[in-house]
Write a protein that holds these residues in place. Structure first.
Motif, PDB file in Angstrom:
ATOM      1  N   GLU A   1      11.521  -5.171  -4.957  1.00 22.81           N
ATOM      2  CA  GLU A   1      12.149  -5.172  -3.360  1.00 22.81           C
ATOM      3  C   GLU A   1      11.476  -6.677  -3.613  1.00 22.81           C
ATOM      4  N   ILE A   2      12.995  -6.646  -2.796  1.00 24.84           N
ATOM      5  CA  ILE A   2      14.096  -7.880  -2.473  1.00 24.84           C
ATOM      6  C   ILE A   2      14.102  -7.929  -0.607  1.00 24.84           C
ATOM      7  N   ASN A   3      13.725  -9.167  -0.682  1.00 21.89           N
ATOM      8  CA  ASN A   3      14.040 -10.132   1.033  1.00 21.89           C
ATOM      9  C   ASN A   3      15.522 -10.459   1.117  1.00 21.89           C
ATOM     10  N   GLY A   4      16.413  -9.574   1.424  1.00 21.30           N
ATOM     11  CA  GLY A   4      17.473  -9.114   1.843  1.00 21.30           C
ATOM     12  C   GLY A   4      18.405  -9.278   0.854  1.00 21.30           C
TER      13      GLY A   4
ATOM     14  N   ALA B   1      19.875  -4.589  -2.777  1.00 24.16           N
ATOM     15  CA  ALA B   1      18.215  -3.801  -2.440  1.00 24.16           C
ATOM     16  C   ALA B   1      18.454  -2.208  -3.376  1.00 24.16           C
TER      17      ALA B   1
ATOM     18  N   ALA C   1      19.247 -13.060  -4.110  1.00 19.29           N
ATOM     19  CA  ALA C   1      17.661 -13.007  -3.225  1.00 19.29           C
ATOM     20  C   ALA C   1      16.399 -12.927  -4.124  1.00 19.29           C
ATOM     21  N   SER C   2      15.935 -12.980  -3.675  1.00 18.60           N
ATOM     22  CA  SER C   2      14.637 -13.453  -3.639  1.00 18.60           C
ATOM     23  C   SER C   2      13.312 -12.287  -3.218  1.00 18.60           C
TER      24      SER C   2
ATOM     25  N   ALA D   1      10.339  -9.794  -2.745  1.00 24.00           N
ATOM     26  CA  ALA D   1       9.662  -9.430  -1.057  1.00 24.00           C
ATOM     27  C   ALA D   1       7.659  -9.610  -1.491  1.00 24.00           C
ATOM     28  N   ASP D   2       8.027  -9.730  -2.660  1.00 25.38           N
ATOM     29  CA  ASP D   2       6.214 -10.213  -3.035  1.00 25.38           C
ATOM     30  C   ASP D   2       6.632 -10.954  -4.567  1.00 25.38           C
TER      31      ASP D   2
ATOM     32  N   SER E   1      24.471  -6.137   0.776  1.00 24.37           N
ATOM     33  CA  SER E   1      22.974  -5.761   1.173  1.00 24.37           C
ATOM     34  C   SER E   1      22.354  -4.853   0.346  1.00 24.37           C
TER      35      SER E   1
ATOM     36  N   ARG F   1      16.000  -2.181  -7.110  1.00 24.67           N
ATOM     37  CA  ARG F   1      14.977  -1.494  -6.728  1.00 24.67           C
ATOM     38  C   ARG F   1      15.677  -0.159  -8.224  1.00 24.67           C
TER      39      ARG F   1
END
Length: 143
Positions: free
Chosen positions: A64-67, A54, A93-94, A96-97, A50, A58
Motif C-alpha cells: 500500500e502506498i501514500n499517494g 496505487a 510514492a512512499s 504507507a507502512d 494516482s 497493490r
C-alpha cells in the motif's frame, strides 16, 4: 486487407522509494522480458494516474502506498516482440507502512521484487526506465 497500425499504450510506472533504494522486479512478460522494471501497468479508462499507481502497486507487490506524485512522461517505441509505443506516466510514492514487505503477487509476470540502490541499478533495465535514467531523472525528492 491490411491490419490497422498499432495504437500507443498508456501505462503508469511507480518509483517506490526507501532510503536511497528503489523497488524493481525482473519482467517475465514478452515486452521487456528479463529486464528490471518499476511496478506499474496499464492505465484503465477513467482512472487518475494516482489511482492507477496505487492499484498496480497493490496488484503486483501487495504494498500500500501514500499517494503518488507525478514526475515525468516518457514516450518509448519498442520493436520487439511486436511494434509497441509506450507512453509511461512516471510517479513517485512512499510506502504507507515502512515495515511492509513486497510479495510477488503475479509470478507469471515477474520473477520477484527487491530494493536496489539508485547508484547501482541492475541491468538490463526496462526501456522506459532506462530512457528516464539516461535523461537524468532522479526520483528522490530534493533535500
Amino acid at each position: 486487407m491490411s491490419s490497422p497500425p498499432p495504437k500507443p499504450v498508456v501505462g503508469v510506472g511507480v518509483f517506490l522509494l526507501k532510503g536511497n533504494k528503489v523497488l524493481l522486479g525482473r519482467r517475465r512478460t514478452a515486452v521487456g522480458y528479463g529486464t528490471f522494471a518499476l511496478p506499474g501497468g496499464h492505465l484503465e479508462f477513467g482512472e487518475t494516474f494516482s489511482e492507477c499507481a496505487a492499484r498496480e502497486v497493490r496488484e503486483e507487490t501487495g504494498l500500500e502506498i501514500n499517494g503518488a506524485e507525478f514526475l515525468r512522461v516518457t514516450n518509448t517505441v519498442l520493436s520487439q516482440p511486436k511494434p509497441t509505443q509506450l507512453i509511461a506516466i512516471l510517479m513517485r510514492a512512499s510506502l504507507a507502512d515502512a515495515d511492509q514487505a513486497a510479495i510477488n503477487a503475479e509470478p507469471d509476470k515477474c520473477d520477484g521484487w527487491d530494493w536496489y540502490d539508485w547508484d547501482h541499478l541492475p541491468t538490463p533495465l526496462f526501456p522506459v526506465l532506462e530512457a528516464a535514467v539516461l535523461q537524468g531523472l532522479n526520483p528522490f525528492p530534493p533535500k
